[in-house]
Design an enzyme around this catalytic site. Structure first.
Site, PDB file in Angstrom:
ATOM      1  N   HIS A  15       0.856  -1.201   0.000  1.00 24.84           N
ATOM      2  CA  HIS A  15       0.000   0.000   0.000  1.00 24.84           C
ATOM      3  C   HIS A  15       0.885   1.242   0.000  1.00 24.84           C
ATOM      4  CE1 HIS A  15      -3.988   1.936   1.145  1.00 24.84           C
ATOM      5  NE2 HIS A  15      -3.120   2.936   1.195  1.00 24.84           N
ATOM      6  N   HIS A  17       1.439   5.043  -2.356  1.00 24.28           N
ATOM      7  CA  HIS A  17       0.998   5.939  -3.445  1.00 24.28           C
ATOM      8  C   HIS A  17       2.239   6.573  -4.066  1.00 24.28           C
ATOM      9  CE1 HIS A  17      -3.299   6.020  -2.049  1.00 24.28           C
ATOM     10  NE2 HIS A  17      -2.697   5.650  -0.923  1.00 24.28           N
ATOM     11  N   HIS A 195      -9.610   1.557  -0.503  1.00 28.16           N
ATOM     12  CA  HIS A 195      -9.442   2.188   0.807  1.00 28.16           C
ATOM     13  C   HIS A 195     -10.795   2.169   1.531  1.00 28.16           C
ATOM     14  CE1 HIS A 195      -5.743   3.743  -0.900  1.00 28.16           C
ATOM     15  NE2 HIS A 195      -5.483   4.501   0.143  1.00 28.16           N
ATOM     16  N   GLU A 198     -10.693   3.680   7.150  1.00 29.56           N
ATOM     17  CA  GLU A 198      -9.691   4.655   7.595  1.00 29.56           C
ATOM     18  C   GLU A 198     -10.467   5.838   8.189  1.00 29.56           C
ATOM     19  OE1 GLU A 198      -7.697   6.750   4.431  1.00 29.56           O
ATOM     20  OE2 GLU A 198      -5.940   7.257   5.660  1.00 29.56           O
ATOM     21  N   ASP A 277       2.110   7.056   2.324  1.00 26.31           N
ATOM     22  CA  ASP A 277       2.721   8.229   1.674  1.00 26.31           C
ATOM     23  C   ASP A 277       3.914   8.647   2.539  1.00 26.31           C
ATOM     24  OD1 ASP A 277       0.315   8.844  -0.228  1.00 26.31           O
ATOM     25  OD2 ASP A 277      -0.561   8.661   1.763  1.00 26.31           O
TER      26      ASP A 277
HETATM   27  N1  ADE Z   1      -4.377   9.038  -1.050  1.00 20.39           N
HETATM   28  C1  ADE Z   1      -3.129   9.085  -0.582  1.00 20.39           C
HETATM   29  N2  ADE Z   1      -3.079   8.695   0.705  1.00 20.39           N
HETATM   30  C2  ADE Z   1      -4.349   8.401   1.064  1.00 20.39           C
HETATM   31  C3  ADE Z   1      -4.953   7.939   2.255  1.00 20.39           C
HETATM   32  N3  ADE Z   1      -4.250   7.702   3.369  1.00 20.39           N
HETATM   33  N4  ADE Z   1      -6.281   7.740   2.258  1.00 20.39           N
HETATM   34  C4  ADE Z   1      -6.994   7.976   1.159  1.00 20.39           C
HETATM   35  N5  ADE Z   1      -6.477   8.403   0.015  1.00 20.39           N
HETATM   36  C5  ADE Z   1      -5.158   8.601  -0.046  1.00 20.39           C
HETATM   37 ZN    ZN Z   2      -3.514   4.979   0.862  1.00 21.65          ZN
END
Ligand code: ADE
Ligand code: ZN
Length: 333
Positions: A15, A17, A195, A198, A277
């Site tokens: 996971h 990006h 996703h 969260e 990220d």
């Molecule tokens: N895009 C990049 N990071 C993200 C995250 N943690 N949740 C949703 N979209 C994302």
């Molecule tokens: Zn993500």
């Protein structure tokens, strides 16, 4: 060369990006070349600056606005894989968005993809890190754009593009709005993830399982608020792409010790570990491992089990998995 050692074991990350992994200095360099002023997204130390998740999404998109050509994405791919390799990552699945790579035009998307793929192949030769892509629709851009994104994904499915996903603002719209896109991707042979859990609760996790038919869930951690759902995840072998450092940095949980990954693991849910990220959240895969060791006293055996879960759940083909398995077996010989 390889950065893997006993102290820095081989890791698989599911996971991640690509734009979200861009080092801030790299984005500043691109902005300078293009005479763009995006200084407002950085703090005094030069790190990305945001106040909450929704602001984070805006800063993410502002940083991404400096990436304007296949060549920019090739340079990004190289820079990002160098950082991941240093953490001992030997396999990474990264989210790629045709929204940012050619405005969802299939021809333009192919050009971006070729550039990223060539950079990834060079990094594999030089640093022993394998990259695969998950084409990802962005939820707050809406279902119409997601359909175009799914077509880009379906047109480019192969040994590099292996999955389709959904990221962005989980509080916007409903998973069912994206059913057409996920059906299109599934019919093209892509593996699926989304996703959920969260910013949404257990009902959001249930919805991506029921409405989109995903085999993995991005984050999924708020399933812990419904133990019947936790049991269902464990029984059905649904894999969670857990990003503990991301969740703490964005305020989903106050600390790693209060993060539910420990309890999810104890209750038999297939958890994996990722950074999401990394520079946005001041993390790396090495830092995630160190933090989980400190918070839950996880030892090498737990991490080895989680690495095996990630290998089993990876979206790449069987040959790639065989090579990765051999590398894991021989990593410390
Ligand atoms: N895009 C990049 N990071 C993200 C995250 N943690 N949740 C949703 N979209 C994302
Ligand atoms: Zn993500």
């Amino acid at each position: 060369m390889s950065y893997v050692s006993r102290a820095n074991p081989a890791k698989l990350e599911l996971h991640h990006h690509l734009e979200g992994a861009a080092p801030p200095a790299f984005i500043r360099g691109l902005a300078k070349e293009k005479h763009m002023d995006i200084s407002g997204i950085f703090d005094a130390q030069g790190a990305y600056k945001y106040v909450d998740f929704w602001d984070f999404l805006k800063v993410y998109e502002a940083a991404t606005s400096t990436l304007q050509s296949p060549e920019d994405y090739a340079r990004l791919t190289r820079a990002v894989l160098e950082e991941s390799a240093k953490s001992g990552v030997i396999y990474c699945e990264t989210f790629l968005s045709p929204d940012f790579c050619g405005g969802r035009d299939v021809g333009a998307w192919r050009e971006y993809l070729l550039a990223m793929r060539e950079a990834a192949e060079a990094a594999e030769r030089d640093m022993g890190i394998t990259l695969r892509g998950i084409v990802t629709a962005i939820r707050h851009f809406g279902p119409d754009k997601a359909r175009q994104t799914a077509v880009c994904a379906a047109e480019t499915v192969g040994d590099f593009i292996v999955g389709f996903g959904l990221a962005g603002d989980e509080t916007s719209g409903a998973p069912a709005d994206f059913k057409w896109s996920f059906d299109c991707a599934r019919e093209a042979g892509l593996h699926l993830t989304a996703h959920a859990g969260e910013w949404g609760g257990p009902e959001s996790v249930r919805a991506v399982l029921a409405d989109l038919g995903v085999s993995r869930v991005g984050h999924g951690v708020r399933a812990i608020e419904d133990l019947a759902l936790v049991d269902q995840l464990a029984e059905q072998g649904v894999v969670l792409e857990v990003c503990p450092g991301s969740n703490v940095a964005l305020g989903v949980y106050p600390s790693l010790r209060k993060h539910p990954i420990g309890e999810l693991y104890r209750r038999g849910v297939k958890v994996t570990i990722s950074t999401d990220d990394p520079p946005f959240f001041h993390t790396t895969m090495q830092a995630e491992y160190a933090g989980l060791h400190a918070a839950f006293d996880w030892d090498d055996g737990v991490f080895a089990e989680i690495t095996q879960t990630a290998l089993d759940a990876a979206f790449c083909d069987a040959d790639t998995k065989t090579k990765l398995r051999k590398r894991l077996e021989t990593a410390h010989d």
